[in-house]
Design a protein around this motif. Structure first.
Motif, mmCIF file in Angstrom:
data_model
loop_
_atom_site.group_PDB
_atom_site.id
_atom_site.type_symbol
_atom_site.label_atom_id
_atom_site.label_comp_id
_atom_site.label_asym_id
_atom_site.label_seq_id
_atom_site.Cartn_x
_atom_site.Cartn_y
_atom_site.Cartn_z
ATOM 1 N N ALA A 126 0.838 -1.201 0.000
ATOM 2 C CA ALA A 126 0.000 0.000 0.000
ATOM 3 C C ALA A 126 0.870 1.248 0.000
ATOM 4 O O ALA A 126 0.566 2.246 -0.668
ATOM 5 N N ASP A 127 1.978 1.221 0.738
ATOM 6 C CA ASP A 127 2.896 2.357 0.743
ATOM 7 C C ASP A 127 3.555 2.539 -0.624
ATOM 8 O O ASP A 127 3.828 3.658 -1.058
ATOM 9 N N GLY A 128 3.805 1.423 -1.297
ATOM 10 C CA GLY A 128 4.402 1.493 -2.627
ATOM 11 C C GLY A 128 3.462 2.122 -3.642
ATOM 12 O O GLY A 128 3.871 2.977 -4.435
ATOM 13 N N THR A 129 2.194 1.709 -3.637
ATOM 14 C CA THR A 129 1.240 2.303 -4.579
ATOM 15 C C THR A 129 1.007 3.772 -4.247
ATOM 16 O O THR A 129 0.785 4.592 -5.143
ATOM 17 N N LYS A 130 1.087 4.122 -2.961
ATOM 18 C CA LYS A 130 0.963 5.536 -2.579
ATOM 19 C C LYS A 130 2.120 6.345 -3.153
ATOM 20 O O LYS A 130 1.928 7.470 -3.637
ATOM 21 N N ALA A 131 3.328 5.796 -3.114
ATOM 22 C CA ALA A 131 4.496 6.486 -3.657
ATOM 23 C C ALA A 131 4.316 6.751 -5.150
ATOM 24 O O ALA A 131 4.647 7.838 -5.650
ATOM 25 N N VAL A 132 3.803 5.767 -5.879
ATOM 26 C CA VAL A 132 3.554 5.956 -7.310
ATOM 27 C C VAL A 132 2.522 7.061 -7.517
ATOM 28 O O VAL A 132 2.698 7.954 -8.353
ATOM 29 N N SER A 133 1.440 7.010 -6.748
ATOM 30 C CA SER A 133 0.385 8.027 -6.870
ATOM 31 C C SER A 133 0.922 9.421 -6.575
ATOM 32 O O SER A 133 0.558 10.392 -7.251
ATOM 33 N N GLN A 134 1.787 9.529 -5.572
ATOM 34 C CA GLN A 134 2.349 10.842 -5.237
ATOM 35 C C GLN A 134 3.153 11.404 -6.403
ATOM 36 O O GLN A 134 3.063 12.594 -6.710
ATOM 37 N N PHE A 135 3.928 10.562 -7.060
ATOM 38 C CA PHE A 135 4.712 11.018 -8.205
ATOM 39 C C PHE A 135 3.799 11.441 -9.355
ATOM 40 O O PHE A 135 4.013 12.480 -9.983
ATOM 41 N N LEU A 136 2.776 10.648 -9.633
ATOM 42 C CA LEU A 136 1.868 10.978 -10.726
ATOM 43 C C LEU A 136 1.074 12.244 -10.407
ATOM 44 O O LEU A 136 0.886 13.102 -11.279
ATOM 45 N N ASP A 137 0.608 12.367 -9.170
ATOM 46 C CA ASP A 137 -0.164 13.551 -8.773
ATOM 47 C C ASP A 137 0.676 14.824 -8.849
ATOM 48 O O ASP A 137 0.157 15.907 -9.126
ATOM 49 N N ALA A 138 1.984 14.691 -8.577
ATOM 50 C CA ALA A 138 2.874 15.861 -8.609
ATOM 51 C C ALA A 138 3.251 16.266 -10.034
ATOM 52 O O ALA A 138 3.853 17.313 -10.238
ATOM 53 N N GLY A 139 2.913 15.416 -10.997
ATOM 54 C CA GLY A 139 3.232 15.729 -12.386
ATOM 55 C C GLY A 139 4.522 15.132 -12.891
ATOM 56 O O GLY A 139 5.004 15.500 -13.960
ATOM 57 N N VAL A 140 5.107 14.188 -12.138
ATOM 58 C CA VAL A 140 6.312 13.508 -12.610
ATOM 59 C C VAL A 140 5.935 12.590 -13.772
ATOM 60 O O VAL A 140 4.957 11.842 -13.692
ATOM 61 N N ASP A 141 6.688 12.683 -14.854
ATOM 62 C CA ASP A 141 6.494 11.754 -15.963
ATOM 63 C C ASP A 141 7.356 10.526 -15.673
ATOM 64 O O ASP A 141 8.539 10.485 -16.019
ATOM 65 N N LEU A 142 6.763 9.559 -15.015
ATOM 66 C CA LEU A 142 7.502 8.366 -14.621
ATOM 67 C C LEU A 142 7.889 7.530 -15.827
ATOM 68 O O LEU A 142 7.033 7.171 -16.649
ATOM 69 N N LEU A 202 -6.251 -2.320 -5.981
ATOM 70 C CA LEU A 202 -4.795 -2.303 -6.060
ATOM 71 C C LEU A 202 -4.166 -3.561 -5.486
ATOM 72 O O LEU A 202 -3.135 -4.021 -5.955
ATOM 73 N N SER A 203 -4.778 -4.122 -4.432
ATOM 74 C CA SER A 203 -4.233 -5.317 -3.790
ATOM 75 C C SER A 203 -5.218 -6.460 -3.927
ATOM 76 O O SER A 203 -6.423 -6.280 -3.715
ATOM 77 N N SER A 204 -4.724 -7.638 -4.272
ATOM 78 C CA SER A 204 -5.602 -8.767 -4.556
ATOM 79 C C SER A 204 -6.423 -9.207 -3.351
ATOM 80 O O SER A 204 -7.492 -9.788 -3.501
ATOM 81 N N TYR A 205 -5.927 -8.899 -2.132
ATOM 82 C CA TYR A 205 -6.696 -9.307 -0.958
ATOM 83 C C TYR A 205 -7.921 -8.411 -0.735
ATOM 84 O O TYR A 205 -8.740 -8.691 0.128
ATOM 85 N N GLU A 206 -8.068 -7.344 -1.535
ATOM 86 C CA GLU A 206 -9.223 -6.462 -1.394
ATOM 87 C C GLU A 206 -10.456 -6.996 -2.116
ATOM 88 O O GLU A 206 -11.552 -6.471 -1.929
ATOM 89 N N THR A 207 -10.300 -7.976 -2.970
ATOM 90 C CA THR A 207 -11.421 -8.486 -3.735
ATOM 91 C C THR A 207 -11.711 -9.936 -3.371
ATOM 92 O O THR A 207 -10.785 -10.711 -3.098
ATOM 93 N N PRO A 208 -12.998 -10.317 -3.366
ATOM 94 C CA PRO A 208 -13.339 -11.717 -3.081
ATOM 95 C C PRO A 208 -13.181 -12.622 -4.297
ATOM 96 O O PRO A 208 -13.453 -13.815 -4.212
ATOM 97 N N TRP A 209 -12.737 -12.053 -5.420
ATOM 98 C CA TRP A 209 -12.667 -12.832 -6.649
ATOM 99 C C TRP A 209 -11.225 -13.074 -7.093
ATOM 100 O O TRP A 209 -10.367 -12.207 -6.996
ATOM 101 N N GLN A 210 -11.010 -14.276 -7.602
ATOM 102 C CA GLN A 210 -9.730 -14.632 -8.211
ATOM 103 C C GLN A 210 -9.966 -14.934 -9.675
ATOM 104 O O GLN A 210 -10.828 -15.740 -10.029
ATOM 105 N N LEU A 211 -9.201 -14.263 -10.538
ATOM 106 C CA LEU A 211 -9.295 -14.531 -11.967
ATOM 107 C C LEU A 211 -8.691 -15.900 -12.274
ATOM 108 O O LEU A 211 -7.542 -16.164 -11.937
ATOM 109 N N VAL A 212 -9.471 -16.753 -12.921
ATOM 110 C CA VAL A 212 -8.979 -18.080 -13.303
ATOM 111 C C VAL A 212 -8.393 -18.045 -14.703
ATOM 112 O O VAL A 212 -7.319 -18.577 -14.962
ATOM 113 N N GLY A 213 -9.103 -17.390 -15.626
ATOM 114 C CA GLY A 213 -8.631 -17.304 -17.000
ATOM 115 C C GLY A 213 -9.774 -16.973 -17.934
ATOM 116 O O GLY A 213 -10.941 -16.878 -17.513
ATOM 117 N N PRO A 214 -9.493 -16.806 -19.231
ATOM 118 C CA PRO A 214 -10.543 -16.416 -20.177
ATOM 119 C C PRO A 214 -11.476 -17.566 -20.538
ATOM 120 O O PRO A 214 -11.124 -18.741 -20.406
#
Length: 527
Positions: free
Chosen positions: A206-222, A425-437
């Motif tokens: 969660a801290d990692g995704t926050k770091a990415v969001s902070q860069f994008l919100d600040a206008g950094v072209d990552l 953002l994190s797989s544990y937030e959803t009750p669903w697991q993608l099996v495949g197409p």
């Protein structure tokens, strides 16, 4: 990453949180955006990290192979006594490194051999500048001093441990980097910016995704996010290879980046997102004793990365890219100067860098542009779907499969109303697991049921004890506690309050096998 790596608090926390995510695995959603070709002007690149201050000093300028010509110099951090002063590993000021380590001269020697250097800020062992320097102007100047001194076209922010948890520092860092990037672009020297973050088979923390969001919100072209595919701890399955864990990690990071860019108003296609994903394994023996990234893992990861379109490959570290000598006895203890595995005369740099020919200088002019989003989703036809199409008003028990947008999902726990492809953002937030197409030509799968008489039919007047099994419209249920008069049908809408739980399909198949082989319980028995 650092010359004295250890499991950081972030990784320990991650290991505990992500353990469940390993079971979930795979993606947790469908890419909603049109797949688009990544910039044709940029070629995937390889550059190994080298620890500038480790002892003995590593001669990165003594190039062993073409793949070792591009180097990420590590790590620029804050001075212990002067919060806004950049240093190498808190041990040498920039001028001191030039005088005592001959760093500037060695860089010039590397460039004579058509090599290039990038600069990495942060690491595990010391404070990244934004964590201590609270004056925004001085922070921008500190970054600028480093970039201009080494004429860097690519910088990397390795943010982990305590640096990653400090929200205010993260905001300062992002805003300072955005200002620096704008300055460099205005001066005709575009700057590629990468974030290097801890990751595991569940993806970024969660801290990692926050770091990415902070860069994008600040206008950094990552330019991208580089995942540390190492030191997984409990988040890696006990029998899972380092290659497999790394692929699972990178798939999750790719998925998370798609969500983060969409939320930032810059939707990107599948190929462009892969171009913004990097991987950095720790070659050989990892800090976690049972984790060893072998040459075989490197071969497979490289092949997968090239086929997938990964934008960057790195490794920790160039210092360690050699077989340990006979005087290094305990190979399960990490060395700063050898890998701990028999490399059979090969270099990890050559294996991991194969096919990554862009070089550090190539990525600096890459500009991220939003791509057109798809306005329609694949429609689901019940007659060609192996399982019922998801319905927001239906309840789904653990193990139940459904179809949504031409993909099959399986419920990890009881759920109702939760979109299978919800952009979490994190797989544990959803009750669903993608099996495949859904595969071409598929038809509805007949529900698993048991023949009449396998278990007694449920009766509203019968008293049932814990463990008793019954059939209700051909579907088997098992009693969780003593009850009478409670219909098993209610368990679908109130699984916690109902004394009944439906047997999983796997359990039903076992019972059906026993029935067919004559080993089932007598029809008069409740369990």
């Amino acid at each position: 990453m650092s010359s004295t790596r250890r499991l950081s608090p972030v990784r320990v926390t991650l290991a505990a949180v992500v353990a469940l995510a390993v079971v979930a695995g795979g993606y947790v959603g469908v890419d909603r955006w049109q797949s688009a070709q990544a910039s044709e002007t940029v070629t995937p690149w390889f550059a190994a990290y080298t620890d500038v201050t480790v002892t003995p000093t590593f001669p990165f300028e003594d190039v062993k192979s073409p793949k070792g010509r591009d180097v990420m110099l590590s790590f620029v951090v804050a001075d212990h006594d002067q919060a806004c002063t950049p240093t190498w590993g808190a041990a040498y000021g920039l001028q001191e490194a030039g005088d005592q380590l001959d760093l500037d001269r060695r860089i010039a020697r590397l460039e004579q051999q058509k090599g290039a250097v990038g600069v990495s800020f942060g690491g595990l062992a010391n404070d990244e500048l934004a964590s201590t320097c609270t004056d925004q102007g001085k922070l921008v100047s500190a970054y600028q001093r480093v970039v201009e001194r080494y004429d860097a076209s690519t910088v990397d922010f390795d943010i982990e441990s305590d640096d990653l948890t400090k929200t205010d520092a993260g905001k300062r860092r992002a805003e300072a980097v955005a200002a620096l990037q704008e300055q460099r672009r205005g001066a005709g020297h575009p700057l590629a910016v990468w974030l290097t973050l801890p990751a595991a088979p569940g993806g970024l923390t969660a801290d990692g995704t926050k770091a990415v969001s902070q860069f994008l919100d600040a206008g950094v072209d990552l330019a991208g996010v580089n995942a540390m595919t190492m030191d997984y701890g409990n988040s890696k399955g006990s029998s899972q290879s380092m290659y497999s864990a790394s692929v699972e990690t990178l798939q999750q990071v790719h998925r998370q980046l798609g969500i983060l860019y969409t939320r930032a108003g810059t939707p990107l296609g599948d190929r462009t997102l892969w171009h913004k994903v990097g991987a950095t394994p720790m070659i050989g023996q990892n800090d976690v004793q049972d984790e060893v990234f072998t040459m075989s893992d490197a071969v497979k990861l490289n092949a997968w990365a090239r086929q997938t379109g990964l934008g960057r490959m790195s490794m920790w570290s160039l210092n360690r890219d050699t077989t340990c000598g006979s005087n290094y006895v305990n190979l399960s203890t990490v060395s700063n100067s050898c890998s701990g595995v028999d490399q059979d005369g090969k270099l990890f740099a050559d294996v991991l860098g194969k096919g990554f020919g862009g070089g550090i200088l190539a990525a600096s002019g890459d500009v991220t542009k939003a791509e057109p989003s798809s306005t329609t989703q694949p429609s689901d036809d019940p007659s060609t779907s192996p399982y019922p199409v998801w319905d927001q008003d239906s309840a789904y028990l653990e193990g139940t499969k459904t179809v949504w947008h031409r993909n099959v999902y399986e419920a990890k726990w009881w759920t109702s109303g939760d979109l299978p492809d919800d952009a979490v953002l994190s797989s544990y937030e959803t009750p669903w697991q993608l099996v495949g197409p859904v595969l071409p030509g598929e038809k509805p799968v007949a529900p698993v049921s048991l023949p009449t008489g396998t278990y007694p039919a449920w009766s509203g007047t019968t008293t049932y004890d814990t463990g008793d099994r019954v059939l209700f419209d051909g579907t088997p249920y098992q009693a969780k506690w003593w009850n009478t008069g409670d219909s098993p049908e209610a368990s679908t809408s109130d699984p916690d309050g109902s004394p009944w739980t439906r047997l999983k399909d796997s359990e039903v198949r076992e019972v059906l096998h026993d029935v067919q082989s004559g080993e089932a319980a007598p029809s008069g028995s409740g369990h």
